[in-house]
Design a protein around this motif. Structure first.
Motif, PDB file in Angstrom:
ATOM      1  N   PHE A 127       0.832  -1.201   0.000  1.00  0.00           N
ATOM      2  CA  PHE A 127       0.000   0.000   0.000  1.00  0.00           C
ATOM      3  C   PHE A 127       0.871   1.258   0.000  1.00  0.00           C
ATOM      4  O   PHE A 127       0.592   2.226  -0.706  1.00  0.00           O
ATOM      5  N   LEU A 128       1.941   1.242   0.796  1.00  0.00           N
ATOM      6  CA  LEU A 128       2.845   2.376   0.840  1.00  0.00           C
ATOM      7  C   LEU A 128       3.590   2.531  -0.479  1.00  0.00           C
ATOM      8  O   LEU A 128       3.732   3.647  -1.003  1.00  0.00           O
ATOM      9  N   LEU A 141       5.733   0.218  11.141  1.00  0.00           N
ATOM     10  CA  LEU A 141       4.633  -0.637  10.696  1.00  0.00           C
ATOM     11  C   LEU A 141       4.971  -1.266   9.348  1.00  0.00           C
ATOM     12  O   LEU A 141       4.887  -2.484   9.166  1.00  0.00           O
ATOM     13  N   TYR A 142       5.367  -0.414   8.404  1.00  0.00           N
ATOM     14  CA  TYR A 142       5.544  -0.875   7.026  1.00  0.00           C
ATOM     15  C   TYR A 142       6.848  -1.642   6.841  1.00  0.00           C
ATOM     16  O   TYR A 142       6.901  -2.581   6.036  1.00  0.00           O
ATOM     17  N   ALA A 174       3.601   5.743  -3.018  1.00  0.00           N
ATOM     18  CA  ALA A 174       4.860   6.422  -3.368  1.00  0.00           C
ATOM     19  C   ALA A 174       5.050   6.511  -4.881  1.00  0.00           C
ATOM     20  O   ALA A 174       5.616   7.491  -5.385  1.00  0.00           O
ATOM     21  N   ARG A 175       4.581   5.523  -5.611  1.00  0.00           N
ATOM     22  CA  ARG A 175       4.683   5.578  -7.071  1.00  0.00           C
ATOM     23  C   ARG A 175       3.742   6.627  -7.649  1.00  0.00           C
ATOM     24  O   ARG A 175       4.082   7.328  -8.594  1.00  0.00           O
ATOM     25  N   GLU A 229       8.840   6.045   1.755  1.00  0.00           N
ATOM     26  CA  GLU A 229       9.095   4.742   1.142  1.00  0.00           C
ATOM     27  C   GLU A 229      10.579   4.390   1.212  1.00  0.00           C
ATOM     28  O   GLU A 229      10.945   3.246   1.534  1.00  0.00           O
ATOM     29  N   ALA A 230      11.451   5.373   0.947  1.00  0.00           N
ATOM     30  CA  ALA A 230      12.899   5.119   0.984  1.00  0.00           C
ATOM     31  C   ALA A 230      13.352   4.770   2.402  1.00  0.00           C
ATOM     32  O   ALA A 230      14.199   3.883   2.598  1.00  0.00           O
TER      33      ALA A 230
END
Length: 542
Positions: free
Chosen positions: A22-23, A85-86, A27-28, A49-50
């Motif tokens: 989902f993240l 979390l991610y 980000a895309r 994201e990075a």
């Protein structure tokens, strides 16, 4: 001949999307849009994201985390908590977030019962980290959020690994993603196992039923710890590319909430009813512009009718109620804005928590598991894809909580003929006085219509004559003096006489949980500490 309804077809795969995707998707699509706001920092989607990729790489390469390992997270809300979390999901590990206000001994229990091998701990909780490391045989490493002696720095780890990437772990629909510890009304809390497939359903369900139409143009304000319901709420925002805004300090300051709502044109927020009550009763609600709000979501407890009216008057038709437990991740019933009304009338279903969530089925059942007719009180039971996989290593609790595939919530309630659900209270809250069942919530609702009463909690206590009677612990509004005679007079004609509390105790405030809910177990503990639990005690000095 056995009939095969599948026609000989077996499922080709049970593989599910890793929740971390989902993240990556956000980000895309929204590379340089704001994703997270905290204090004076704004991180874009590509930056978050990075950072998550870098931490995920380190979890595998530096700390040896494997799919299925448990990661304990002890921290107030911050960007690292959000990222953890991610990163955990991405490597296929299981998130074990704590209530950061718990004691070191309570954290030790979570570390031991979950079998966590790594802890991510804020520097403010060195004692928690050391206690967990000392007591848990499985805990091998601790990462420190901010600089601390007990472990390497989270940000240093991220900085040295920026640019490195790992593919998200392959997960099945039923692979655990999150150990969501229940509050534990008796004994130790239990770990409800939430899976990748189940949470994906919950995210879609929330976005369909609770805040439909959320998009990258939305802004979501977090006023509760990400470790529990607010964390689920933010997963839903990330799935739609909506920015998340964290309060600047651990301390809850109402004026900060309204300032951020105005500054960022916040469109949705999630809170428990007592927090919504605080927000609309504080003078700052009239100081800042909150016209951007579309959804003020409340859950965790029903909102009393008088508090609903006050919030609707201040904020407009933006209230959304959803009902659910940790074990069903909130997805049992929903009452959308259109069904909230300031005015009472024949078309207003006062006291309902709404209708069944999309894809979920609810029944009110008797002790034998048979469905009760409309209007009859029983236990609320539920089936559907939002129901958790079960309690981790707790077969006794699992056997007690499931019957014929239905999850038994432990909540009492009834349905009307149109399928709207009304909660009476927890089964454990009900008491029997003179052979009759008494449901405290009914009386609490009536009491809170008194203009001088702010909060109330009614508990059943033993009584030599009636078996049990009610004690009402009340909080008066400023400038009002209340006593038992006044409040019983107010209830006269509104409830049957056998339901009237035998005693009234007036306090300056009711004890609340870490998430802002009035917690009856804390009220009971305080009554015991003050020597006031017996119904026969004098109210003098209470």
């Amino acid at each position: 001949m056995n009939h095969d309804p599948t026609g000989g077809i077996t499922p080709y795969t049970t593989r599910a999307m890793n929740l971390a995707n989902f993240l990556s998707q956000a980000a895309r699509r929204h590379v340089n849009d704001p994703a997270l706001v905290w204090k004076d920092r704004v991180w874009t989607w590509s930056e978050i994201e990075a950072r998550v990729q870098a931490m995920a790489y380190a979890l595998i390469r530096e700390f040896g985390i494997k799919k299925g390992d448990r990661i304990l997270v002890q921290s107030p809300n911050c960007n690292q908590m959000f990222e953890a979390l991610y990163a955990t999901f991405r490597v296929g590990a299981i998130l074990v977030p704590t209530n950061f206000r718990q004691t070191p001994d309570e954290i030790v229990y979570l570390a031991e019962s979950s079998g966590a091998t790594l802890m991510i701990c804020h520097a403010a909780f060195a004692g928690h980290a050391e206690a967990a490391r000392r007591s848990s045989g499985s805990l091998k490493n601790v990462i420190a959020i901010e600089e601390a002696d007990f472990g390497p720095s989270y940000d240093h780890i991220v900085d040295r690994n920026l640019g490195r990437m790992v593919e998200p772990a392959i997960v099945d629909r039923d692979d655990p993603a999150w150990f969501f510890y229940t509050s534990g009304t008796t004994g130790h809390p239990k770990a409800a196992v939430l899976t990748h497939g189940q949470l994906t359903f919950v995210i879609n369900n929330h976005n369909a039923d609770v805040f439909p139409g959320v998009s990258s143009a939305d802004r979501s304000l977090v006023v509760a710890p990400l470790s529990h319901g607010a964390g689920i709420h933010q997963l839903c925002q990330v799935a739609r590319g909506a920015a998340t805004i964290l309060l600047p300090t651990e301390k809850f300051v109402v004026e900060d909430v309204w300032r951020l709502v105005q500054e960022w044109k916040v469109t949705n927020l999630f809170a428990v009813p007592t927090i919504v009550k605080m927000l609309v009763e504080d003078p700052s609600v009239d100081t800042f512009d909150h016209s951007s709000l579309r959804y003020v979501v409340y859950a965790g407890a029903p909102m009393y009718r008088e508090d609903q009216k006050r919030a609707l008057t201040k904020l407009g038709k933006v209230l959304v109620q959803y009902y659910g437990l940790a074990e069903v991740t909130g997805a049992i019933a929903v009452l959308p804005p259109i069904l909230h009304s300031v005015e009472d009338g024949p078309d207003v279903r006062i006291g309902t928590c709404g209708y069944e969530r999309t894809g979920m089925q609810v029944q009110v059942q008797d002790d034998a598991g048979l469905e009760m007719p409309p209007g009859e009180t029983g236990e609320v039971c539920v089936i559907g894809p939002a129901v958790f996989a079960g309690y981790y290593r707790n077969p006794e609790a699992n056997a007690k909580s499931f019957r014929d595939g239905w999850f038994r919530t432990g909540d009492l309630g009834h349905m009307d003929a149109e399928g709207f659900l009304y909660l009476t209270g927890r089964a454990s809250d009900m008491y029997i006085s003179g052979g009759s069942n008494v449901y405290p919530r009914e009386i609490e609702e009536k009491l809170l219509q008194h203009p001088g009463l702010s909060e109330v909690a009614i508990l059943g206590v033993p009584d030599p004559v009636w078996g049990e009677v009610g004690i009402a612990v009340c909080v008066a509004r400023d400038g009002h003096r209340l006593d038992g005679d006044t409040l019983n007079e107010w209830l006269d004609g509104k409830v049957a006489r056998y339901k009237l509390p035998k005693r009234y105790i007036i306090w300056d405030a009711l004890p609340k949980s870490a998430y802002g809910k009035i917690a009856k177990k804390l009220v009971k503990a305080e009554l015991e500490a003050r020597g006031l639990l017996s119904a026969e005690m004098s109210t003098a000095g209470a």
